[in-house]
Design an enzyme around this catalytic site. Sequence first.
Site, PDB file in Angstrom:
ATOM      1  N   ASN A  75      -9.418  11.826  -0.272  1.00 28.14           N
ATOM      2  CA  ASN A  75      -8.832  13.010   0.105  1.00 28.14           C
ATOM      3  C   ASN A  75      -8.130  14.205  -0.515  1.00 28.14           C
ATOM      4  OD1 ASN A  75      -7.609   9.899   1.628  1.00 28.14           O
ATOM      5  ND2 ASN A  75      -8.241  11.510   2.923  1.00 28.14           N
TER       6      ASN A  75
ATOM      7  N   LEU B   3      -3.868  -7.632  -1.437  1.00 28.60           N
ATOM      8  CA  LEU B   3      -4.018  -6.898  -2.647  1.00 28.60           C
ATOM      9  C   LEU B   3      -5.391  -6.088  -2.971  1.00 28.60           C
ATOM     10  CD1 LEU B   3      -1.784  -9.137  -4.869  1.00 28.60           C
ATOM     11  CD2 LEU B   3      -1.158  -6.970  -3.521  1.00 28.60           C
TER      12      LEU B   3
ATOM     13  N   SER C 257      -4.306   6.704  13.839  1.00 27.47           N
ATOM     14  CA  SER C 257      -4.836   7.766  13.175  1.00 27.47           C
ATOM     15  C   SER C 257      -5.286   8.926  14.003  1.00 27.47           C
ATOM     16  CB  SER C 257      -5.889   7.494  12.305  1.00 27.47           C
ATOM     17  OG  SER C 257      -6.561   8.644  11.753  1.00 27.47           O
TER      18      SER C 257
ATOM     19  N   TYR D  31     -14.870   3.601  10.667  1.00 23.63           N
ATOM     20  CA  TYR D  31     -13.307   3.407  10.516  1.00 23.63           C
ATOM     21  C   TYR D  31     -12.507   4.035  11.940  1.00 23.63           C
ATOM     22  CZ  TYR D  31      -8.605   5.082   9.218  1.00 23.63           C
ATOM     23  OH  TYR D  31      -7.321   5.104   9.128  1.00 23.63           O
TER      24      TYR D  31
ATOM     25  N   GLY E  20       0.934  -1.197  -0.077  1.00 17.61           N
ATOM     26  CA  GLY E  20       0.076  -0.049  -0.088  1.00 17.61           C
ATOM     27  C   GLY E  20       0.812   1.207  -0.085  1.00 17.61           C
ATOM     28  N   TYR E  21       0.204   2.241   0.208  1.00 14.48           N
ATOM     29  CA  TYR E  21       0.809   3.612   0.024  1.00 14.48           C
ATOM     30  C   TYR E  21       1.991   4.060   1.041  1.00 14.48           C
ATOM     31  CZ  TYR E  21       1.010   8.951   0.313  1.00 14.48           C
ATOM     32  OH  TYR E  21       1.306  10.266   0.295  1.00 14.48           O
TER      33      TYR E  21
ATOM     34  N   LYS F 189      -9.791   2.005  14.493  1.00 14.58           N
ATOM     35  CA  LYS F 189      -8.455   2.420  15.115  1.00 14.58           C
ATOM     36  C   LYS F 189      -8.627   2.484  16.704  1.00 14.58           C
ATOM     37  CE  LYS F 189      -6.358   2.512  11.279  1.00 14.58           C
ATOM     38  NZ  LYS F 189      -5.611   1.324  10.861  1.00 14.58           N
TER      39      LYS F 189
HETATM   40  P1  NAD Z   1      -3.403   1.564   1.485  1.00 20.49           P
HETATM   41  O1  NAD Z   1      -4.918   1.077   1.315  1.00 20.49           O
HETATM   42  O2  NAD Z   1      -2.625   2.172   0.307  1.00 20.49           O
HETATM   43  O3  NAD Z   1      -2.688   0.163   2.180  1.00 20.49           O
HETATM   44  C1  NAD Z   1      -3.244  -0.645   2.852  1.00 20.49           C
HETATM   45  C2  NAD Z   1      -2.819  -2.112   2.298  1.00 20.49           C
HETATM   46  O4  NAD Z   1      -3.505  -3.173   3.210  1.00 20.49           O
HETATM   47  C3  NAD Z   1      -3.199  -2.277   1.113  1.00 20.49           C
HETATM   48  O5  NAD Z   1      -2.160  -2.749   0.212  1.00 20.49           O
HETATM   49  C4  NAD Z   1      -4.300  -3.458   0.956  1.00 20.49           C
HETATM   50  O6  NAD Z   1      -4.361  -4.116  -0.074  1.00 20.49           O
HETATM   51  C5  NAD Z   1      -4.039  -4.059   2.379  1.00 20.49           C
HETATM   52  N1  NAD Z   1      -5.030  -4.654   3.215  1.00 20.49           N
HETATM   53  C6  NAD Z   1      -6.368  -4.173   3.365  1.00 20.49           C
HETATM   54  N2  NAD Z   1      -6.844  -5.048   3.911  1.00 20.49           N
HETATM   55  C7  NAD Z   1      -6.276  -6.280   4.401  1.00 20.49           C
HETATM   56  C8  NAD Z   1      -6.299  -7.606   4.958  1.00 20.49           C
HETATM   57  N3  NAD Z   1      -7.541  -7.830   5.323  1.00 20.49           N
HETATM   58  N4  NAD Z   1      -5.151  -8.406   4.725  1.00 20.49           N
HETATM   59  C9  NAD Z   1      -4.044  -8.274   3.994  1.00 20.49           C
HETATM   60  N5  NAD Z   1      -3.915  -6.967   3.491  1.00 20.49           N
HETATM   61  C10 NAD Z   1      -4.945  -5.946   3.454  1.00 20.49           C
HETATM   62  O7  NAD Z   1      -3.478   2.504   2.800  1.00 20.49           O
HETATM   63  P2  NAD Z   1      -2.354   3.588   3.479  1.00 20.49           P
HETATM   64  O8  NAD Z   1      -2.844   4.993   3.340  1.00 20.49           O
HETATM   65  O9  NAD Z   1      -1.097   2.747   3.041  1.00 20.49           O
HETATM   66  O10 NAD Z   1      -2.816   3.471   5.057  1.00 20.49           O
HETATM   67  C11 NAD Z   1      -1.849   2.221   5.755  1.00 20.49           C
HETATM   68  C12 NAD Z   1      -2.576   2.223   7.247  1.00 20.49           C
HETATM   69  O11 NAD Z   1      -2.288   3.667   7.715  1.00 20.49           O
HETATM   70  C13 NAD Z   1      -3.892   1.742   7.140  1.00 20.49           C
HETATM   71  O12 NAD Z   1      -4.078   1.025   8.424  1.00 20.49           O
HETATM   72  C14 NAD Z   1      -4.875   3.183   7.354  1.00 20.49           C
HETATM   73  O13 NAD Z   1      -5.928   3.036   8.221  1.00 20.49           O
HETATM   74  C15 NAD Z   1      -3.511   3.993   8.257  1.00 20.49           C
HETATM   75  N6  NAD Z   1      -3.801   5.589   8.197  1.00 20.49           N
HETATM   76  C16 NAD Z   1      -3.804   5.884   6.721  1.00 20.49           C
HETATM   77  C17 NAD Z   1      -4.078   7.257   6.635  1.00 20.49           C
HETATM   78  C18 NAD Z   1      -3.706   8.029   5.349  1.00 20.49           C
HETATM   79  O14 NAD Z   1      -4.428   9.163   5.086  1.00 20.49           O
HETATM   80  N7  NAD Z   1      -3.559   7.228   4.429  1.00 20.49           N
HETATM   81  C19 NAD Z   1      -4.235   8.098   8.061  1.00 20.49           C
HETATM   82  C20 NAD Z   1      -3.952   7.764   9.193  1.00 20.49           C
HETATM   83  C21 NAD Z   1      -3.800   6.224   9.146  1.00 20.49           C
HETATM   84  N1  UFG Z   2     -11.073  18.673   1.399  1.00 18.42           N
HETATM   85  C1  UFG Z   2     -11.572  19.383   0.464  1.00 18.42           C
HETATM   86  N2  UFG Z   2     -11.993  18.649  -0.709  1.00 18.42           N
HETATM   87  C2  UFG Z   2     -11.759  17.623  -1.044  1.00 18.42           C
HETATM   88  C3  UFG Z   2     -11.322  16.884  -0.071  1.00 18.42           C
HETATM   89  C4  UFG Z   2     -11.140  17.388   1.195  1.00 18.42           C
HETATM   90  O1  UFG Z   2     -11.921  20.682   0.611  1.00 18.42           O
HETATM   91  O2  UFG Z   2     -12.262  17.008  -2.243  1.00 18.42           O
HETATM   92  C5  UFG Z   2     -10.630  19.280   2.682  1.00 18.42           C
HETATM   93  C6  UFG Z   2     -11.391  18.605   3.880  1.00 18.42           C
HETATM   94  O3  UFG Z   2     -12.625  19.355   4.065  1.00 18.42           O
HETATM   95  C7  UFG Z   2     -10.354  18.742   4.894  1.00 18.42           C
HETATM   96  C8  UFG Z   2      -8.886  18.845   4.145  1.00 18.42           C
HETATM   97  O4  UFG Z   2      -9.371  18.969   2.866  1.00 18.42           O
HETATM   98  O5  UFG Z   2     -10.592  20.381   5.403  1.00 18.42           O
HETATM   99  C9  UFG Z   2      -8.211  17.471   4.334  1.00 18.42           C
HETATM  100  O6  UFG Z   2      -9.316  16.514   3.763  1.00 18.42           O
HETATM  101  P1  UFG Z   2      -8.721  14.931   3.700  1.00 18.42           P
HETATM  102  O7  UFG Z   2     -10.149  14.078   3.283  1.00 18.42           O
HETATM  103  O8  UFG Z   2      -7.538  14.797   2.744  1.00 18.42           O
HETATM  104  O9  UFG Z   2      -8.303  14.428   4.992  1.00 18.42           O
HETATM  105  P2  UFG Z   2      -9.029  14.227   6.671  1.00 18.42           P
HETATM  106  O10 UFG Z   2      -8.260  15.481   7.309  1.00 18.42           O
HETATM  107  O11 UFG Z   2     -10.353  14.660   6.176  1.00 18.42           O
HETATM  108  O12 UFG Z   2      -8.909  12.755   7.033  1.00 18.42           O
HETATM  109  C10 UFG Z   2      -7.627  12.242   7.202  1.00 18.42           C
HETATM  110  C11 UFG Z   2      -7.584  10.892   6.830  1.00 18.42           C
HETATM  111  C12 UFG Z   2      -8.636   9.960   7.574  1.00 18.42           C
HETATM  112  C13 UFG Z   2      -8.228  10.356   9.101  1.00 18.42           C
HETATM  113  C14 UFG Z   2      -8.102  11.854   9.184  1.00 18.42           C
HETATM  114  C15 UFG Z   2      -8.004  12.283  10.665  1.00 18.42           C
HETATM  115  O13 UFG Z   2      -8.268  10.806   5.523  1.00 18.42           O
HETATM  116  O14 UFG Z   2      -8.444   8.603   7.408  1.00 18.42           O
HETATM  117  O15 UFG Z   2      -7.499  12.483   8.472  1.00 18.42           O
HETATM  118  O16 UFG Z   2      -6.608  11.843  10.872  1.00 18.42           O
HETATM  119  F1  UFG Z   2      -9.185   9.684   9.959  1.00 18.42           F
END
Ligand code: NAD
Ligand code: UFG
Length: 336
Positions: free
Chosen positions: A198, A33, A124, A148, A10-11, A152
């Site tokens: 996002n 995946l 998160s 979600y 993942g990312y 967490k």
């Molecule tokens: P992502 O979706 O790119 O990566 C998650 C990976 O987990 C993916 O490759 C997916 O295929 C795999 N996956 C999902 N469910 C699975 C399962 N049951 N078994 C095996 N693999 C599984 O997401 P990301 O942005 O890299 O996030 C990684 C972690 O960080 C997640 O737990 C997410 O909740 C947490 N997180 C992400 C953000 C964000 O904004 N990206 C913010 C806070 C927390």
């Molecule tokens: N926003 C817009 N337009 C869009 C998307 C977002 O104006 O199309 C604004 C939102 O209102 C916010 C900011 O951009 O003010 C950031 O929004 P994101 O959706 O990128 O991120 P959030 O802060 O809402 O959420 C993120 C993660 C969640 C996590 C949360 C708290 O995506 O998984 O941070 O950590 F739960």
Amino acid sequence: MSLLITGGTGYIGSHTVVELLQLGKDIIIVDNLSNSSTLVLDRVKAITGKTVTFIKADICDEAALDTVFKEHDIEAVVHFAGLKAVGESNDLPLSYYQNNVSGSVTLFQVMAKHGVKNLVFSSSATVYGENNPSPLDETMPTSATNPYGQTKLMVEHVLFDLARSDSEWSIACLRYFNPIGAHESGTIGENPNGVPNNLLPYVAQVAVGRLPQLQVFGDDYDTPDGTGVRDYIHVVDLAIGHVRALESLTKIKGCKAINIGTGNGTSVLEIVNTFKEISGQEINYKVVPRRAGDIGTVYADASLANTLLGWQATRNLNTMITDTWRWQSQNPNGFE
Ligand code: NAD
Ligand code: UFG
């Protein structure tokens, strides 16, 4: 000894794998995946010159995890695997509880069975809920406003209870703020399925011409320009945070929640204007009403990570956006 990285294609996982490979670590990835592709593994190899052991498996599959632990000498786990879309979690709560909570508990059971008690978990900033003022620090009360966020918070509770029950566990729950950006090579980055939820991937897709217009969700917040303020953190800084957390696990006794942010807030319009300047592209946008569930200002008190892990973010907003744009413009259709 190897490190097991769940969700490693993942990312955030892929960027962390790059940092760990560059330190010479032996890496095993378990990923089902569901939100990534093995194409990322070729890119990781192109950056590092190194390969990983990839196992396609679900963290809910106890037998598959058991085999992984039997066949490899694992010293610690970094647990990224999970579903992460807030909106989708309202429609599919059972999938979120199954994947994120049941899957995590299954993983921890198999770890315990094999005596592997070193863990870094992806939490998160969402666990701070709606009622705490920023800067958010780890002593503040936690709550959740959607399934979600609940998952967490529930996994954090599981881990605190687990560490209280058995003093051999060392656990870092890293509470990420808003990860953005991409590896400086432009070869790996965020690759959301469908229309992004996002802000940054949305803006990047408007800039590259894949989407017509950004909707700015509200300009009537109590912030300097009225738009939402967040603590954006470069994904490579975040990845390095995981490296520091792994190195610090020997010092962490029990379970610690640690913010991973920059401590700085940036508004939606600042993002749009900086993106426009760096990419040289028009970012067409219109202001629409607030998105349900959003709050005005969220940023971290990032001091605990500095004290406990010796980590702080070093990449500024310009670097975050330059790297996002490099990834997006070189890979307009993601990994395909
Ligand atoms: P992502 O979706 O790119 O990566 C998650 C990976 O987990 C993916 O490759 C997916 O295929 C795999 N996956 C999902 N469910 C699975 C399962 N049951 N078994 C095996 N693999 C599984 O997401 P990301 O942005 O890299 O996030 C990684 C972690 O960080 C997640 O737990 C997410 O909740 C947490 N997180 C992400 C953000 C964000 O904004 N990206 C913010 C806070 C927390
Ligand atoms: N926003 C817009 N337009 C869009 C998307 C977002 O104006 O199309 C604004 C939102 O209102 C916010 C900011 O951009 O003010 C950031 O929004 P994101 O959706 O990128 O991120 P959030 O802060 O809402 O959420 C993120 C993660 C969640 C996590 C949360 C708290 O995506 O998984 O941070 O950590 F739960």
